[in-house]
Design an enzyme around this catalytic site. Structure first.
Site, PDB file in Angstrom:
ATOM      1  N   GLU A 191       2.089  -7.550   6.163  1.00 15.63           N
ATOM      2  CA  GLU A 191       3.305  -7.396   6.961  1.00 15.63           C
ATOM      3  C   GLU A 191       3.782  -5.974   6.814  1.00 15.63           C
ATOM      4  O   GLU A 191       3.526  -5.323   5.794  1.00 15.63           O
ATOM      5  CB  GLU A 191       4.380  -8.402   6.578  1.00 15.63           C
ATOM      6  CG  GLU A 191       4.982  -8.179   5.232  1.00 15.63           C
ATOM      7  CD  GLU A 191       6.056  -9.203   4.911  1.00 15.63           C
ATOM      8  OE1 GLU A 191       7.062  -8.796   4.312  1.00 15.63           O
ATOM      9  OE2 GLU A 191       5.892 -10.380   5.228  1.00 15.63           O
ATOM     10  N   TYR A 212      -2.923   0.137  10.670  1.00 18.44           N
ATOM     11  CA  TYR A 212      -3.366  -1.255  10.606  1.00 18.44           C
ATOM     12  C   TYR A 212      -4.086  -1.669  11.889  1.00 18.44           C
ATOM     13  O   TYR A 212      -5.089  -2.381  11.844  1.00 18.44           O
ATOM     14  CB  TYR A 212      -2.195  -2.178  10.319  1.00 18.44           C
ATOM     15  CG  TYR A 212      -1.484  -1.870   9.012  1.00 18.44           C
ATOM     16  CD1 TYR A 212      -2.149  -1.271   7.941  1.00 18.44           C
ATOM     17  CD2 TYR A 212      -0.142  -2.150   8.854  1.00 18.44           C
ATOM     18  CE1 TYR A 212      -1.493  -0.983   6.749  1.00 18.44           C
ATOM     19  CE2 TYR A 212       0.518  -1.864   7.668  1.00 18.44           C
ATOM     20  CZ  TYR A 212      -0.160  -1.288   6.624  1.00 18.44           C
ATOM     21  OH  TYR A 212       0.489  -1.008   5.451  1.00 18.44           O
ATOM     22  N   ASN A 262       7.922   1.302  10.894  1.00 18.54           N
ATOM     23  CA  ASN A 262       6.906   2.089  10.196  1.00 18.54           C
ATOM     24  C   ASN A 262       5.743   2.358  11.165  1.00 18.54           C
ATOM     25  O   ASN A 262       4.681   1.738  11.104  1.00 18.54           O
ATOM     26  CB  ASN A 262       6.432   1.367   8.937  1.00 18.54           C
ATOM     27  CG  ASN A 262       5.597   2.249   8.044  1.00 18.54           C
ATOM     28  OD1 ASN A 262       5.034   3.237   8.480  1.00 18.54           O
ATOM     29  ND2 ASN A 262       5.505   1.871   6.779  1.00 18.54           N
ATOM     30  N   ILE A 286       0.877  -1.154   0.000  1.00 18.63           N
ATOM     31  CA  ILE A 286       0.000   0.000   0.000  1.00 18.63           C
ATOM     32  C   ILE A 286       0.921   1.212   0.000  1.00 18.63           C
ATOM     33  O   ILE A 286       1.949   1.205   0.680  1.00 18.63           O
ATOM     34  CB  ILE A 286      -0.974  -0.004   1.191  1.00 18.63           C
ATOM     35  CG1 ILE A 286      -1.990   1.137   1.081  1.00 18.63           C
ATOM     36  CG2 ILE A 286      -0.236  -0.012   2.505  1.00 18.63           C
ATOM     37  CD1 ILE A 286      -3.139   1.028   2.079  1.00 18.63           C
ATOM     38  N   ALA A 287       0.588   2.214  -0.783  1.00 22.87           N
ATOM     39  CA  ALA A 287       1.475   3.372  -0.894  1.00 22.87           C
ATOM     40  C   ALA A 287       0.654   4.639  -1.108  1.00 22.87           C
ATOM     41  O   ALA A 287      -0.343   4.634  -1.822  1.00 22.87           O
ATOM     42  CB  ALA A 287       2.443   3.191  -2.065  1.00 22.87           C
TER      43      ALA A 287
END
Length: 132
Positions: A87, A99, A92, A53-54
């Site tokens: 993961e 999450y 981060n 995801i970015a």
């Protein structure tokens, strides 16, 4: 996707156009989003995995990552998944917080999984949640 990924992951090796093309050519992979923010997932049988995801740095703090999280989980449910995995690098902090607020819990750890230039490799935190 490769441009967005490179902008979002300046401290790590970004994925190339060829890598994205190879993943998207697979029948179980799905991309959700746009040039500002995207999620790439794989759904096989009853399991979904967030591959990456970015969000571009200039588009952060606008709720795009949360929207992508909700969208990919909905897509996974629609295609039959009842469990989701991802993961994340242990350093981060922003992603870990996102999450957790999306219902993911820590399931395991891969020691020294993510290389870092000029410093020690960082652990990967494996997270999961039920989609039902």
């Amino acid at each position: 996707m490769a441009e967005t990924h490179a902008a979002a992951f300046a401290e790590a090796r970004p994925w190339s156009e060829a890598e994205f093309a190879a993943l998207l050519a697979q029948p179980h992979c799905h991309a959700i989003g746009d040039a500002r923010s995207f999620a790439l997932i794989r759904v096989i049988a009853d399991e979904a995995e967030l591959l990456t995801i970015a969000t571009r740095p200039d588009a952060r703090r606008q709720g795009l990552a949360r929207a992508r999280m909700e969208a990919w989980q909905a897509r996974a449910r629609a295609t039959g998944a009842d469990r989701a995995f991802l993961e994340v690098a242990a350093d981060n902090v922003a992603a870990l917080a996102l999450y957790k607020t999306c219902g993911f819990a820590v399931e395991g750890r891969r020691k020294g999984y993510y290389p870092r230039a000029g410093s020690a490799a960082v652990d990967a935190i494996v997270m999961a949640r039920a989609l039902t």
